[in-house]
Design a protein around this motif. Sequence first.
Motif, PDB file in Angstrom:
ATOM      1  N   SER A 284     -27.325  31.690 -19.292  1.00 29.67           N
ATOM      2  CA  SER A 284     -28.330  31.915 -20.341  1.00 29.67           C
ATOM      3  C   SER A 284     -27.772  33.026 -21.234  1.00 29.67           C
ATOM      4  N   HIS A 285     -28.244  33.071 -22.474  1.00 28.04           N
ATOM      5  CA  HIS A 285     -27.609  34.013 -23.392  1.00 28.04           C
ATOM      6  C   HIS A 285     -27.835  35.469 -23.025  1.00 28.04           C
ATOM      7  N   SER A 286     -28.946  35.770 -22.340  1.00 28.95           N
ATOM      8  CA  SER A 286     -29.137  37.174 -21.951  1.00 28.95           C
ATOM      9  C   SER A 286     -28.085  37.562 -20.920  1.00 28.95           C
TER      10      SER A 286
ATOM     11  N   TYR B 117     -15.546  33.832 -31.128  1.00 29.07           N
ATOM     12  CA  TYR B 117     -16.388  34.758 -31.876  1.00 29.07           C
ATOM     13  C   TYR B 117     -17.672  33.982 -32.163  1.00 29.07           C
ATOM     14  N   ARG B 118     -18.759  34.378 -31.474  1.00 29.52           N
ATOM     15  CA  ARG B 118     -20.040  33.677 -31.654  1.00 29.52           C
ATOM     16  C   ARG B 118     -20.691  34.205 -32.931  1.00 29.52           C
ATOM     17  N   THR B 119     -20.459  33.541 -34.053  1.00 29.01           N
ATOM     18  CA  THR B 119     -20.917  34.090 -35.339  1.00 29.01           C
ATOM     19  C   THR B 119     -22.434  34.038 -35.519  1.00 29.01           C
TER      20      THR B 119
ATOM     21  N   VAL C 218     -12.779  31.672 -34.462  1.00 32.89           N
ATOM     22  CA  VAL C 218     -14.152  31.895 -34.939  1.00 32.89           C
ATOM     23  C   VAL C 218     -14.925  30.586 -34.830  1.00 32.89           C
ATOM     24  N   ARG C 219     -16.030  30.651 -34.125  1.00 35.29           N
ATOM     25  CA  ARG C 219     -16.855  29.456 -34.015  1.00 35.29           C
ATOM     26  C   ARG C 219     -17.864  29.455 -35.149  1.00 35.29           C
ATOM     27  N   THR C 220     -17.968  28.337 -35.838  1.00 33.03           N
ATOM     28  CA  THR C 220     -18.938  28.263 -36.932  1.00 33.03           C
ATOM     29  C   THR C 220     -20.356  28.236 -36.339  1.00 33.03           C
TER      30      THR C 220
ATOM     31  N   ASP D 142     -31.848  27.800 -27.905  1.00 37.16           N
ATOM     32  CA  ASP D 142     -32.602  29.045 -27.687  1.00 37.16           C
ATOM     33  C   ASP D 142     -32.276  30.086 -28.755  1.00 37.16           C
ATOM     34  N   LYS D 143     -31.389  29.751 -29.704  1.00 44.50           N
ATOM     35  CA  LYS D 143     -30.991  30.741 -30.706  1.00 44.50           C
ATOM     36  C   LYS D 143     -31.694  30.453 -32.033  1.00 44.50           C
ATOM     37  N   LYS D 144     -32.687  31.289 -32.338  1.00 43.08           N
ATOM     38  CA  LYS D 144     -33.522  31.056 -33.516  1.00 43.08           C
ATOM     39  C   LYS D 144     -33.269  32.134 -34.570  1.00 43.08           C
TER      40      LYS D 144
ATOM     41  N   MET E 194     -11.987  22.453 -32.163  1.00 45.71           N
ATOM     42  CA  MET E 194     -13.391  22.156 -31.808  1.00 45.71           C
ATOM     43  C   MET E 194     -13.700  22.582 -30.384  1.00 45.71           C
ATOM     44  N   MET E 195     -14.974  22.797 -30.153  1.00 45.56           N
ATOM     45  CA  MET E 195     -15.411  23.050 -28.791  1.00 45.56           C
ATOM     46  C   MET E 195     -15.623  21.712 -28.118  1.00 45.56           C
ATOM     47  N   VAL E 196     -15.249  21.647 -26.847  1.00 41.35           N
ATOM     48  CA  VAL E 196     -15.560  20.458 -26.060  1.00 41.35           C
ATOM     49  C   VAL E 196     -16.653  20.889 -25.093  1.00 41.35           C
ATOM     50  N   GLU E 197     -17.887  20.541 -25.446  1.00 44.85           N
ATOM     51  CA  GLU E 197     -19.019  20.968 -24.613  1.00 44.85           C
ATOM     52  C   GLU E 197     -20.022  19.839 -24.426  1.00 44.85           C
ATOM     53  N   ILE E 198     -19.652  18.663 -24.959  1.00 46.52           N
ATOM     54  CA  ILE E 198     -20.484  17.474 -24.768  1.00 46.52           C
ATOM     55  C   ILE E 198     -19.604  16.487 -24.003  1.00 46.52           C
TER      56      ILE E 198
ATOM     57  N   ILE F  90     -12.979  24.610 -24.304  1.00 43.47           N
ATOM     58  CA  ILE F  90     -14.013  23.950 -23.498  1.00 43.47           C
ATOM     59  C   ILE F  90     -15.184  24.905 -23.292  1.00 43.47           C
ATOM     60  N   GLY F  91     -16.345  24.468 -23.736  1.00 43.57           N
ATOM     61  CA  GLY F  91     -17.565  25.280 -23.590  1.00 43.57           C
ATOM     62  C   GLY F  91     -18.285  24.816 -22.337  1.00 43.57           C
ATOM     63  N   THR F  92     -17.911  25.405 -21.216  1.00 43.68           N
ATOM     64  CA  THR F  92     -18.438  24.897 -19.938  1.00 43.68           C
ATOM     65  C   THR F  92     -19.918  25.203 -19.746  1.00 43.68           C
ATOM     66  N   ASN F  93     -20.436  26.225 -20.449  1.00 44.64           N
ATOM     67  CA  ASN F  93     -21.864  26.530 -20.274  1.00 44.64           C
ATOM     68  C   ASN F  93     -22.691  25.308 -20.659  1.00 44.64           C
ATOM     69  N   ASP F  94     -22.334  24.731 -21.798  1.00 40.49           N
ATOM     70  CA  ASP F  94     -23.041  23.524 -22.223  1.00 40.49           C
ATOM     71  C   ASP F  94     -22.486  22.274 -21.550  1.00 40.49           C
ATOM     72  N   LEU F  95     -21.172  22.217 -21.374  1.00 42.95           N
ATOM     73  CA  LEU F  95     -20.589  21.007 -20.761  1.00 42.95           C
ATOM     74  C   LEU F  95     -21.221  20.755 -19.381  1.00 42.95           C
TER      75      LEU F  95
ATOM     76  N   ASP G  44     -30.940  22.134 -17.362  1.00 46.28           N
ATOM     77  CA  ASP G  44     -31.171  23.175 -18.356  1.00 46.28           C
ATOM     78  C   ASP G  44     -30.562  24.511 -17.914  1.00 46.28           C
ATOM     79  N   ARG G  45     -29.678  25.072 -18.743  1.00 48.19           N
ATOM     80  CA  ARG G  45     -29.004  26.313 -18.353  1.00 48.19           C
ATOM     81  C   ARG G  45     -29.935  27.515 -18.341  1.00 48.19           C
ATOM     82  N   MET G  46     -31.130  27.357 -18.930  1.00 50.06           N
ATOM     83  CA  MET G  46     -32.089  28.462 -18.956  1.00 50.06           C
ATOM     84  C   MET G  46     -32.985  28.465 -17.715  1.00 50.06           C
TER      85      MET G  46
ATOM     86  N   MET H 259     -10.541  27.583 -22.868  1.00 53.37           N
ATOM     87  CA  MET H 259     -11.903  27.486 -22.329  1.00 53.37           C
ATOM     88  C   MET H 259     -12.618  28.795 -22.656  1.00 53.37           C
ATOM     89  N   CYS H 260     -13.829  28.695 -23.216  1.00 56.24           N
ATOM     90  CA  CYS H 260     -14.534  29.933 -23.557  1.00 56.24           C
ATOM     91  C   CYS H 260     -15.901  30.020 -22.906  1.00 56.24           C
ATOM     92  N   GLY H 261     -16.240  29.050 -22.059  1.00 53.42           N
ATOM     93  CA  GLY H 261     -17.491  29.151 -21.297  1.00 53.42           C
ATOM     94  C   GLY H 261     -17.296  30.157 -20.167  1.00 53.42           C
ATOM     95  N   GLU H 262     -18.400  30.501 -19.502  1.00 54.91           N
ATOM     96  CA  GLU H 262     -18.349  31.524 -18.445  1.00 54.91           C
ATOM     97  C   GLU H 262     -17.411  31.136 -17.299  1.00 54.91           C
TER      98      GLU H 262
END
Length: 567
Positions: A184-186, A291-293, A328-330, A336-338, A425-429, A448-453, A461-463, A498-501
């Motif tokens: 989770s982002h926290s 870089y999570r912009t 840099v990730r666009t 959960d990011k509003k 690109m991120m590979v998270e799907i 590879i974005g393993t948090n979402d992958l 749900d990762r939350m 890979m940039c996931g946790e």
Amino acid sequence: MLKGIATSGGIAIGKVFKYETPVIDIKEAKGDTTAELKVLEDALAKTNADIEKVKERAAANLSEEELAIFDAHLMMVNDPEYTGQMKNMINDGYKADWACKVISDQMIAMFESLEDAYFKERAADIRDVSFRLTCNILGVQIPDLTAIDEEVVIVANELTPSDTAQLNKKLCLGFCTEIGGRTSHSAIMAVSLGIPAVVGTTGILANAKHGDMIIVDSIDGDVVINPTKEEIEKYSAKNAKYLEEKEALKVLVNEESQSKDGHKIDIAGNIGTPKDVENVIKNGAEGVGLYRTEFLYMDSKGGFPTEDEQYEAYKVVLEDMKGKRVVVRTLDIGGDKKLDYFTFEEEMNPFLGYRAIRLCLDRKDIFRTQIRALLRASIYGKLAIMFPMIATVNEFLDAKALVLEEKENLIKEGQKVSDEIEIGMMVEIPAAAVLADEFAKYADFFSIGTNDLIQYSMAADRMSEKVAYLYQPLNPSILRLVKMTIDGAHSQGKWCGMCGEMAGDPLAAPVLLGLGLDEFSMSASSVLRTRKMIKELNYSDMKVMAEKAMKCHTCEEVTEMVKEVLK
Ligand code: PEP
Ligand code: MG
């Protein structure tokens, strides 16, 4: 003792600051007119003073423009139309809380019904002000993170990214949340700030009171409320040992990340703001891998950050990294990011909905501004741009085409743009992982974005701490998806990071090395520990182990195998 999910290492011992938004339920009621008018007057005066105080505290960190929001709130509290209507209702015999609710709800509904986006957003301001006023009418305390003026451990249901952004890092010793999982982002923010945090701690809100003493052990996930003297001594000693080991790793700062038998990888750092670069450099990372912009957008008050504001941020990061690669990730907003200034339509499943590249390809005006800022900053370092949440080859091609179009536009305008920007690109799907060899024909690299992958592969749900057991980076199914992605990249001569946790997970690193991952990007605080481990491993042995791991049946089997090897 309560048990939660350990995130960032380290142990915090301190006083609880309970951060809980009060739940308020107001019913229609009549009261004594004179007394209720006084209640309202007192509450209005207190609300005025509260907003002034918040504004004063925020003044150090916000620009004049951003501070204007507080002036708008003050104007509202002093608006005779708004308060006059409440007084009229009280004169008709109603209680102050009910009058405040009715009049505020009417105003919110009126602003929300307007077409103009500016006025729609003002509804959020009225909601803010009326909540504060209602709490003051009822004498309910509103917890305020910016008001913390002593060392505390924060206890909350969940800390959103914008809550965490408000924290005074010097005074926040650690935090503990009721909900949330490892990714989770926290939790991610805690790791990057190096603050001990335990998330998904069921029962913490019911058990901890404001002002209690608490131990938050982010090594093993233990949470102790009102500990004994012996417990404080035990956990203090454990923390001292942890800090000593961390200190000892510093000798590796200038070393390469290379296995015992000479296989070289890159270990990069994940950042959320330009300020985080300092930690990346201090820990000797070989670049910025993510870089999570979106934090730039979440911190921006009153509207989207302008092209120039973004350009300045990207330029600083590229310059500070002195020619080392910065990925840099666009904009990855949604889920959960509003954003305070952008209204997302209600969706049943926001994590599967309108977010990230999907939103950017739909709102090209927003996307173009970011791309132009990035391209202009590109001459100050080694820039790589990557798109989040890519599901189809066409999405990637559309996004890439927009980058190339803006590059041409800028050059026509007489601006300089680097010719060496990588576009990946991120590979998270899972769909992208499966088709990685095709994507690799067009993308310069994958991360590879393993948090979402993992969330999407396991449909978990990762939350949610209830299904946190399904966060299984070492499940053979995940390892096979990772392998497909790496092989897909290599088949076209591209690199894969890979940039996931998972990249910073000590049990995953040996397997990822064996699977052939080229770049591991993680929180700066994990870089040296991972480098130490890589230097002690043989790539050839890890290749054999990774092959075996992919043929296992369960995550537990793989975990056992890795633990055996690490012994
Ligand atoms: C991921 O999904 O693994 C990732 C790095 O992106 P985020 O955690 O920001 O969703
Ligand atoms: Mg992601």
